[in-house]
Every structure is written in C-alpha cells, then in structure tokens.
Motif scaffolding. Structure first.
Motif, PDB file in Angstrom:
ATOM      1  N   VAL A 187       0.878  -1.297   0.002  1.00  0.00           N
ATOM      2  CA  VAL A 187       0.102   0.157  -0.085  1.00  0.00           C
ATOM      3  C   VAL A 187       1.034   1.174  -0.005  1.00  0.00           C
ATOM      4  N   SER A 188       0.633   1.950  -1.223  1.00  0.00           N
ATOM      5  CA  SER A 188       1.629   3.282  -1.047  1.00  0.00           C
ATOM      6  C   SER A 188       0.967   4.472  -1.079  1.00  0.00           C
ATOM      7  N   GLY A 189       1.691   5.693  -1.249  1.00  0.00           N
ATOM      8  CA  GLY A 189       0.783   6.993  -1.524  1.00  0.00           C
ATOM      9  C   GLY A 189       0.745   7.297  -2.919  1.00  0.00           C
ATOM     10  N   PRO A 190       0.740   8.450  -3.251  1.00  0.00           N
ATOM     11  CA  PRO A 190       0.274   8.815  -4.496  1.00  0.00           C
ATOM     12  C   PRO A 190       1.066   8.403  -5.690  1.00  0.00           C
ATOM     13  N   ARG A 191       0.714   7.893  -6.649  1.00  0.00           N
ATOM     14  CA  ARG A 191       1.366   7.320  -7.614  1.00  0.00           C
ATOM     15  C   ARG A 191       2.328   8.332  -8.362  1.00  0.00           C
ATOM     16  N   ARG A 192       1.927   9.552  -8.350  1.00  0.00           N
ATOM     17  CA  ARG A 192       2.671  10.749  -8.954  1.00  0.00           C
ATOM     18  C   ARG A 192       4.082  10.916  -8.367  1.00  0.00           C
ATOM     19  N   HIS A 193       3.870  10.372  -6.995  1.00  0.00           N
ATOM     20  CA  HIS A 193       5.421  10.940  -6.309  1.00  0.00           C
ATOM     21  C   HIS A 193       6.294   9.828  -6.485  1.00  0.00           C
ATOM     22  N   ALA A 194       7.407  10.230  -6.682  1.00  0.00           N
ATOM     23  CA  ALA A 194       8.649   9.316  -7.055  1.00  0.00           C
ATOM     24  C   ALA A 194       8.774   8.334  -5.925  1.00  0.00           C
ATOM     25  N   ALA A 195       8.676   8.888  -4.694  1.00  0.00           N
ATOM     26  CA  ALA A 195       8.841   8.036  -3.393  1.00  0.00           C
ATOM     27  C   ALA A 195       7.897   6.842  -3.602  1.00  0.00           C
ATOM     28  N   ALA A 196       6.511   7.187  -3.911  1.00  0.00           N
ATOM     29  CA  ALA A 196       5.490   5.982  -3.436  1.00  0.00           C
ATOM     30  C   ALA A 196       5.779   5.191  -4.698  1.00  0.00           C
ATOM     31  N   SER A 197       6.050   5.577  -5.986  1.00  0.00           N
ATOM     32  CA  SER A 197       5.994   4.701  -7.143  1.00  0.00           C
ATOM     33  C   SER A 197       7.516   3.735  -7.248  1.00  0.00           C
ATOM     34  N   SER A 198       8.516   4.438  -6.595  1.00  0.00           N
ATOM     35  CA  SER A 198       9.653   3.654  -6.712  1.00  0.00           C
ATOM     36  C   SER A 198       9.775   2.405  -5.567  1.00  0.00           C
ATOM     37  N   ARG A 199       9.107   3.028  -4.557  1.00  0.00           N
ATOM     38  CA  ARG A 199       9.285   2.116  -3.232  1.00  0.00           C
ATOM     39  C   ARG A 199       8.335   0.911  -3.623  1.00  0.00           C
ATOM     40  N   PRO A 215       0.277  -3.338  -6.451  1.00  0.00           N
ATOM     41  CA  PRO A 215       0.482  -2.210  -5.169  1.00  0.00           C
ATOM     42  C   PRO A 215      -0.674  -1.449  -5.153  1.00  0.00           C
ATOM     43  N   LEU A 216      -1.144  -0.833  -4.188  1.00  0.00           N
ATOM     44  CA  LEU A 216      -2.368  -0.002  -4.093  1.00  0.00           C
ATOM     45  C   LEU A 216      -1.616   1.534  -4.070  1.00  0.00           C
ATOM     46  N   TYR A 217      -2.462   2.461  -4.746  1.00  0.00           N
ATOM     47  CA  TYR A 217      -1.769   3.899  -4.420  1.00  0.00           C
ATOM     48  C   TYR A 217      -2.938   4.861  -3.852  1.00  0.00           C
TER      49      TYR A 217
END
Lengths: 332, 332
Positions: A187-199, A215-217
């Motif tokens: 479960v991650s944060g907003p897809r547009r954030h590099a941190a969210a998608s790279s993690r 993964p869920l954004y």
DNA sequence: GAAAAAGCGGAATACGTTTTCTGGACTCAA
DNA sequence: TTGAGTCCAGAAAACGTATTCCGCTTTTTC
C-alpha cells in the motif's frame, strides 16, 4: 559587565597595539599564517585573549574573498524530511566554522529568486538545496558550489546526495520474506510521487511470487491506511503481510486491523517506511520500518559542499536506509 | 550563461563607469540617498540593470556598520514548536532584507557559546532566541538587540514574545461550559513543565464547580492519554468531558474511549491543545483544540526585533491562542 | 546684472581585515 | 670583514561599499 568591553568593540588594531606589533603581524599570529616567532604569536594571542577580541567577519570576508557562510535553500518550510537534513548539514558546516543562512522558499519561485539574489549578494561560499520530496528538481543557476540534498538535481553533473528509496523497499521485502510471509500486499502513497512509485515497484520486484495483487496507490494518510485494509482483505482474505509506503499509512493499517480483530503480527505483519517516531512508536503495535538516516544524509551533503568549496570533486551518492525491527513484524 | 556575467563579478565601479559617474554617485543613485537628478539616478539604475549588478553585502556591511543579518538561536533542533516560530520570524525579517543565520544549540551551552561568538563576530544586527518549551530561560549576554520568542527570558526587562497558555486553557474551558458540560476532568503533561501546570491550573480555576477531581499529570503521549481514561472513569464514571493538555494526549483519550464503547462527543466531549495537525486531524473524531498561532508569534518576534534594531522600544507580549472547533466536542 | 541660494556630483576617507612585498637583523661561511 | 642566506616583522595595497565634505554649475532673488 565582566570586562571594559562594549565601550567600543575591540579591533585587531587594539590587539596589535597591546602586543606591540603591527596589525599585519597580529593577523598572522591569530591565523597561524606567515612566519613569526612562537614568542610573538603567543604574545599576540595573549593580548587578544585579554581584550576579548573576536574577529570581525565582515573585514575578513572582504579581504580574504571568503565569507565563511553558506546558504541553505529549502522549498519545504522546514518540514518533516528537510529538518533532519538541515540539522545534519548545519552540524558539519558549523564545525567547519561556516555559518548557515536559512532560506525558506515555500515553493515559490519568486521567493527563490529573492533568496538566490540575497545569497549571491552576500557572496556565500556555497549553497545546499533541499526540498519536500525526493523527486528531482531543476538546478539553480549560480556560479558557486551547490549540493542538492534529499531532493536531487535533474542535472546529473550536479552533486546530489539522495535517498535510495528502492533499496529501502527491498530491505523491508527481504525482512518479510525471511519471516516466511508469502502473501504480501503493498500500500503506497500517490502514484505521481517518485517516493511512492519507486518504493512500490522495488518492493514488488523483490517480493516476486510473494506479492499478492498489484500495489495500491492512495495518499500519505492514516485514513487511507485504514481504508486500504478493507480493500485488501476483500481482495485477498488470506493475506499474511502488508507493506506500506509510509509509517503514517502503516499506522492506519494497524488500527484498522485491530478493529477487525486481526492480530498484528500474528495474523498479518505490517511494515512502515520513514521511521517517523510520532507514527512508528505511537502505532499499536510499534512499527517495523526503515530509518531514512536523513541526518546522515545532511551531514554528507555538508561534507560534499565543504569539498566542493575546497575545489574538490565529490561524487553524488544515495544513502541506504536501515532496517528497524519492532513489534509489527515480530511479536513480543 | 545569459549575460557575460561570471567573467568576473560586477562591482559598483563597473556600474559607475558605464553610467559615466563616480562610484559615490552610483552608490547614492542605487540607495536613493544624497541629492541627484532623477535623470542621473535612472541612468545609473539602468547601467546596474544592464550589467546585472548585485551589491556586495560584505562591502556594504563594513561600510555602513550594519550587516543586515540576524541570528536565530534555538535550543530545540527545530522541533515542532520552534519551526513555525522561526518561519514566521524569518518571513518578516527577510521581507526587511535581513538574512537569517540558523544556530541550533541542541541545549548544549558549549555550542551556544560557540554560536554567540560566531554571531558576534559577524556583527549581526540582532538575535532571536527560541527554544523547546515555554519555560523561561536565562538571557544571553550580548550587547546587541535580542528578542525571545516562545521561550521567554527570565529577565523581565528583555523583550519576550510568549504564549498565553493560561488563556488558551480558559478558552477551552469556556467552550466546554457553553456546551453544558458539568463534569470535566483535566489530563495534562509532566507537572514540572510550565505549559502543563499553567494550562491545568488555569483550566481548573475557570471550570470552577464543573471540574471533576484534580487534574492528572503524566507525560505528553498518546499512551498516557489512553491510560488516563481508565483512571478517570474509575474515579468518576459519569464524566461528560475530558480536557487535555495536548493534542497528543487527547488523541490517546479518544482512542481509548472508542475502545470502551463511549461516544465522543455524545457521552464525553474531548479537547486537545496545540492544534498539531498530525494529531488533531488524524484523531477520531478530529479534535477541538486551540491553535497556538506560533507563526504569528514568530512574526511578532521578528517585528519586535526590527523595532529594537531601529532603536525603538517594543513591549513584551503574550499571544492568545484561538479556539478551533472540531467534532470531538460538537458532533456532526 | 550681481549676489545669494540651491542643486548636483566628485574626491577622499573610512570600515577591519588579509596578504604580498620589502627590508632589517641576525647567522654562518669564506 | 664581507658576502650570501635565513628569519622575522612592518608598510602598504587590496577587498567593495557608504558617506562626508567641497566645489562647481545652475537657478533664484532683489
């Protein structure tokens, strides 16, 4: 009060007079430069001591060409991520006798220009640029040493000290795998954030077959964490771990799982990301997570800037987070 | 890149030459001082514009006697409270063309001395001192304008901009009374903290007969908030409100009440203190609390420092928090 | 039309250092 | 005793600006 100070600030002239030398000699004695007898140096230093002399940095800056000052530009209003970075940087810089000018641009390019102008005018020896996110940013256009910390520059020829997000996700994935978890959701944060998608993608790649669904954004909130649990359990009722893109999400996940009567980590292990104490320690149970070592990142950025100022050529690098194991993955 | 800049920084000499005037005249034109024809001023400014001239602050500082720089000393490593204060102060100061040097003493007097020396050496125009708590601290010993922000000085002749903790507690007490709550308990932080005890005693005094039992002291944690609920309900099962010394405690209180099946605010209303978003908004329900207006406090401190530097005589004052009503006292 | 006043800009000095250059005093060898 | 060489410290220039006079030009006034 203690001395006859404040009468009028002590200048090097006064020190020189008291020591019976010229001001040039006094300068050399105080800076350990030039050729002077030890006895002379001692005499000058003693005089300076006696008068409570503190060198006027303005004169020094003008004369030596170095201001012994650096600027620290942040777009983040000193938020949760930039503060440790700044503390680390400030620590090594002030140990190097450099003072740090703080510049909070609030993500406003007009303010940024204002500050760059101010720093240029003050002839700072260098600048550290940092910001809210680990997404790269366009470089600033100045003719002095610049180091980017946490928020890297888009120009690879700049010196950037950044965070190895992907590696952090891998470390947590490894941890879950080593515990034998085989149905792990992310479960991650907003897809547009590099941190969210790279993690998320690094974790997904590393988990391989153990990854349960895509993964869920969502966003970086406890609310989203709670909400995601319902989505996840509907999708895969036999989940045995949930890895989260941030401690905040993880805390929400834990809360919701507890409400549903699921045991953490008994039924489902949970991991966070960031090691933000307010979340990671207050969570029930406390979170296994990765520590971003932001202060270390700041320290390295400070050192890199020092090197750059000394006309060295430091390399960009990415800091690897460290695993912090708490009760959300290993029951007590 | 854009200009032929960087070839070698533009000095006022270059501007003067291009405008066909002396450097003295150029200085007057650029600073709007002296007696010059408008035409001359315009010509100089145009030349400066064309060359991309930015005044060298070192020369100016030396010559004018003012460094246009202030120091900001904090003992708090830029914690939750000091950051908004610093942002506010930095905002008004940088609008006044003053740059801000950041100094984090980490509560270490050796570091503090180091920084004071550094600031003295740089001939800063003034200093803002702030810190972790609202407990007064001994003043620093320097011969320049100093304003204490958030953490007041023990010397009443110093200029301190502080927080009116007691008033905040009264505002919340009034709010609860106006809602008809008549059995109110108070849960605060460590008794030794001025903030904890002054809030508690002001609330107690203001609640009068509506206060149920003595205030409870613990620490500033959610854990303590949860724990206190059990103590409180055992002592007075028919409680209808719990006022807390911080949002963090209040969040814990809400969590525990929910676990016990009590409705907030139906059965028991809850109030926080601080308006720390991470706690106040994430709490279920979101917290009625008081906003400390720390950024405003910082702004006022900055203004006070500006006045002090301009040899005015600003007064110390205490900022009154404002009530923020959310669902923890008024159900939706 | 001359004297006084006002407007304007330049030369010089000051701010407090650092640093380079130069020369004096000493040592040592021839 | 003189010459070269070494060690030390002072004089002076430089850094880039602000500001205080001062004198020149132009305008105003009687």
């Amino acid at each position: 009060m203690s001395q006859d100070q404040a009468a009028s600030v002590v200048r090097i002239t006064d020190v020189a007079a008291l020591a019976g030398v010229s001001i040039g000699t006094a300068s050399k004695a105080l800076n350990d430069t030039g050729q002077l007898r030890d006895e002379t140096r001692a005499r000058v230093r003693e005089a300076a001591q006696k008068l409570g002399f503190v060198m006027d940095a303005r004169g020094r800056a003008l004369s030596s060409g170095r201001s012994y000052t650096v600027g620290m530009i942040t777009t983040d209003s000193f938020g949760r991520f930039t503060i440790p970075v700044m503390l680390g940087a400030e620590d090594v810089l002030s140990a190097g006798q450099l003072a740090v000018l703080m510049c909070d641009t609030r993500d406003d390019s007009v303010r940024e220009q204002h500050y760059i102008r101010s720093l240029t005018s003050r002839r700072v020896d260098g600048i550290i640029v940092t910001g809210r996110s680990s997404d790269p940013r366009p470089p600033i256009d100045v003719a002095i040493p610049v180091v980017y910390a946490f928020t890297p520059s888009t120009d690879p020829s700049d010196v950037s000290i950044s965070l190895d997000d992907a590696r952090g996700a891998e470390i947590l994935a490894d941890h879950l795998l080593s515990l034998g978890r085989s149905k792990v959701a992310y479960v991650s944060g907003p897809r547009r954030h590099a941190a969210a998608s790279s993690r998320a993608s690094a974790a997904a790649a590393h988990l391989g077959a153990a990854l349960e669904g895509d993964p869920l954004y969502g966003d970086w909130s406890e609310q989203w964490g709670r909400q995601s649990v319902d989505l996840l359990l509907r999708r895969s009722p036999d989940l045995d771990a949930i890895a989260c893109g941030s401690d905040q999400i993880a805390r929400g996940v834990c809360d919701r799982l507890r409400e549903l009567g699921k045991s953490v980590p008994g039924d489902i292990a949970v991991t966070g990301f960031d090691d933000w104490n307010v979340m990671a320690l207050a969570s029930r149970p406390p979170l296994t997570t990765v520590n971003l070592r932001l202060e270390e990142l700041g320290r390295l950025a400070g050192q890199a800037l020092l090197e750059l100022i000394a006309s060295g050529r430091p390399a960009s690098l990415a800091i690897e987070p460290t695993l912090v194991i708490r009760a959300s993955t290993i029951g007590s």
